[in-house]
Scaffold this active site. Structure first.
Site, PDB file in Angstrom:
ATOM      1  N   LYS A 195       2.457   6.386   6.044  1.00 17.10           N
ATOM      2  CA  LYS A 195       1.244   6.394   6.862  1.00 17.10           C
ATOM      3  C   LYS A 195       1.594   6.352   8.346  1.00 17.10           C
ATOM      4  CE  LYS A 195      -1.487   3.981   3.346  1.00 17.10           C
ATOM      5  NZ  LYS A 195      -2.354   5.026   2.799  1.00 17.10           N
ATOM      6  N   CYS A 244     -10.247   3.163  -2.326  1.00 13.74           N
ATOM      7  CA  CYS A 244      -9.619   1.969  -2.912  1.00 13.74           C
ATOM      8  C   CYS A 244     -10.173   0.680  -2.309  1.00 13.74           C
ATOM      9  CB  CYS A 244      -8.088   1.995  -2.778  1.00 13.74           C
ATOM     10  SG  CYS A 244      -7.332   3.266  -3.763  1.00 13.74           S
TER      11      CYS A 244
END
Lengths: 413, 139
Positions: free
Chosen positions: A235, A373
């Site tokens: 990320k 999520c």
């Protein structure tokens, strides 16, 4: 409406940055790719890709205990990343840097070692209502096992933590506070320094899920004084499959190992095994050498650009997107406040996020749709999902303009 | 993107906007929950079944355009069929929406298109799969 591109400008040479991200230069469904799924994973600069290539073509070898030249070179490259990470987060010691598969593994490691050893019945673990499932489920599992109680700090309607509630929640029973530094769904930057101070005053330790922080914010573990910090390489412009867990030496030394095997031992007999010192105690088996080696290049990429430069550019993109999407009557933005990184979550009235995402994809615009999520956070807003656009340093004002125009067209059809 | 236009400008878009048989009906002999927690699509299917014949179909709930249109077409196409006929129609829908095969049924065509988009075959088949699972348990 005036052309928003004219209203926003940046002196930052984004084309120069784009030129070192080869993936960005492609068409999707007949349009130039506008990649806005950076909170899920960022693209990789050439330096990261080349580091992987160089490792496998030049010095692939198992690390540590090798007597030959390649093993030594691989070991050195692997350990250099540890030093780069130490500097990146200003950790006091390199032994406090543990390589993992990612944030999820980092949190699981803490829950199942520190948590298992130190949590007792009626102890309390505090998390928040905006956690990623990876900072919920490991704590549920260890609470089930130990009889500890999981407590949840609520999220306000504007997408910020209810800090008064947190204050009321922390007590002598609190043993662990595990909180997301930056919300992956909302982009909210949480007041983690304040949380750490309050938790420490009550004698609790603090775990930070920093998966969404490293690519945007200055993260200094000494200044924060956090006990643990977990993040992922992919990320922050690095490779997938590698992450970092920082932990204070005193905790890491007090914790039992996570997995047993090679590397994590100093001596094995059938009668007794003695464990290796940190960080190796937590790095059982052959690690993900290639990706660790390449992660260093991602750190250099960010450090050379500077977080301030990155954030300034991303803030311009976010401001433009927020303003543009707000002008569309049927668009609802979640967490419209200023303590944010460049993530914008929204919904279009009477349109499922999947449908919106598919229609944007048809215009070459990649966004993420669904619950990200964070199902408890979705439940808090009474929704099933959102459309999320998350911006990285290589995104342009023109791309954001395309997003606004495409959403506007979809919303009014 | 001709596919997408086919998908959205035709049957799916119309069924999503004005779904057929879209109401709750608790006065039926059978009620099925069709739920995909991954995307949050959540419908209830209602129908009567007497002497193995299915009637009075309706549905209600939340979902994307593809799943809603699919449920709408399900309630229309299944009405009046025997259980065996219904299962045979399910097989044809599955072949079309999941395997992307020609079925010759005009109303199924957009779902054949949907099957080509990443992840959308689950949206198209949600109510049909839930029905299949339910009747398999009845047997």
């Amino acid at each position: 409406m005036e052309d928003p591109v004219i209203q926003y400008s940046t002196r930052f040479d984004v084309q120069a940055i784009r030129s070192i991200f080869p993936l960005l230069d492609q068409e999707v469904n007949g349009y130039p790719l506008a990649y806005f799924d950076n909170a899920a994973t960022t693209q990789k600069p050439v330096s990261v890709i080349e580091a992987l290539h160089d490792y496998y073509t030049g010095y692939n070898s198992n690390i540590h205990r090798g007597i030959h030249a390649l093993a030594e070179k691989a070991t050195e490259a692997y350990e250099q990343t540890r030093l780069a990470i130490q500097e990146f987060i200003n950790a006091p010691e390199k032994e406090e840097i543990i390589f993992t598969r990612g944030t999820t593994e980092g949190i699981n490691l803490i829950a199942s070692t520190y948590g298992k050893k130190f949590l007792k019945q009626h102890d309390e673990v505090i998390i928040t209502g905006m956690e990623h499932h990876s900072n919920i489920v490991p704590w549920q599992m260890i609470c089930d096992e130990t009889g500890a109680v999981l407590k949840i700090v609520p999220v306000s309607v504007t997408g910020e933590l209810e800090m008064d509630e947190l204050e009321n929640m922390i007590s002598d029973n609190t043993k662990i506070v595990s909180v997301v530094f930056v919300s992956n769904t909302l982009g909210t930057i949480n007041p983690v320094k304040e949380i750490i101070k309050k938790a420490h005053d009550a004698g609790a330790i603090v775990v930070l899920d920093a998966a969404q922080a490293m690519q945007h914010l200055d993260v200094d573990v000494r200044d924060l004084n956090c006990d643990f910090l977990a993040f992922s390489g992919h990320k922050m412009y690095g490779p997938t499959g590698v992450g970092v867990l920082y932990g204070k030496r005193k905790h890491l030394e007090a914790m039992p190992p996570y997995q047993g095997g090679g590397e994590m031992i100093s001596e094995v007999t059938f009668e007794k095994t003695t464990y290796n010192d940190i960080p190796y105690k937590f790095e059982a088996g052959t690690p993900n050498i290639a990706d660790v080696v390449a992660l260093k290049e991602a750190v250099y990429f960010i450090s050379n650009l500077g977080k301030q430069t990155i954030r300034t550019h991303e803030a311009t993109l976010l401001a433009m997107a927020t303003e543009g999407l707000k002008e569309i009557d049927t668009v609802k933005i979640y967490a419209d406040h200023h303590h944010k990184v460049s993530v914008i979550s929204f919904n279009i009235e009477n349109m499922h996020p999947f449908d919106a995402g598919m229609l944007l994809d048809a215009k070459g615009i990649a966004v993420r749709t669904g619950h990200h999520c964070t199902q408890p956070l979705m439940a808090r807003y009474g929704i099933e999902g959102t459309v999320r656009a998350s911006f990285a340093v290589y995104n342009t004002l023109e791309e954001v303009d395309r997003l606004i125009k495409a959403v506007s067209r979809i919303a009014t059809r | 993107m001709q596919h997408l236009d086919e998908l959205y400008h035709s049957i799916i878009r119309e069924h999503n906007k004005n779904p057929l048989n879209y109401f709750k009906n608790e006065d039926v002999t059978h009620k099925i929950e069709a739920y995909n927690p991954l995307c949050g699509d959540h419908f209830h299917l209602y129908f009567d079944m007497h002497d193995n014949r299915i009637t009075n179909l309706s549905f209600h709930g939340y979902g994307c355009a593809v799943s809603k249109a699919s449920a709408s077409i399900f309630t229309e196409k299944m009405n009046g069929l025997t259980l065996d006929e219904a299962l045979s129609l399910y097989e044809r829908f599955y072949a079309c929406a999941v395997e992307g095969k020609e079925t010759g049924i005009k109303d199924f065509l957009p779902f054949q298109v949907a099957s080509k988009f990443p992840g959308r075959e689950k949206c198209a088949s949600l109510t049909w799969e839930s029905f299949k699972e339910y009747v398999d348990r009845l047997k």
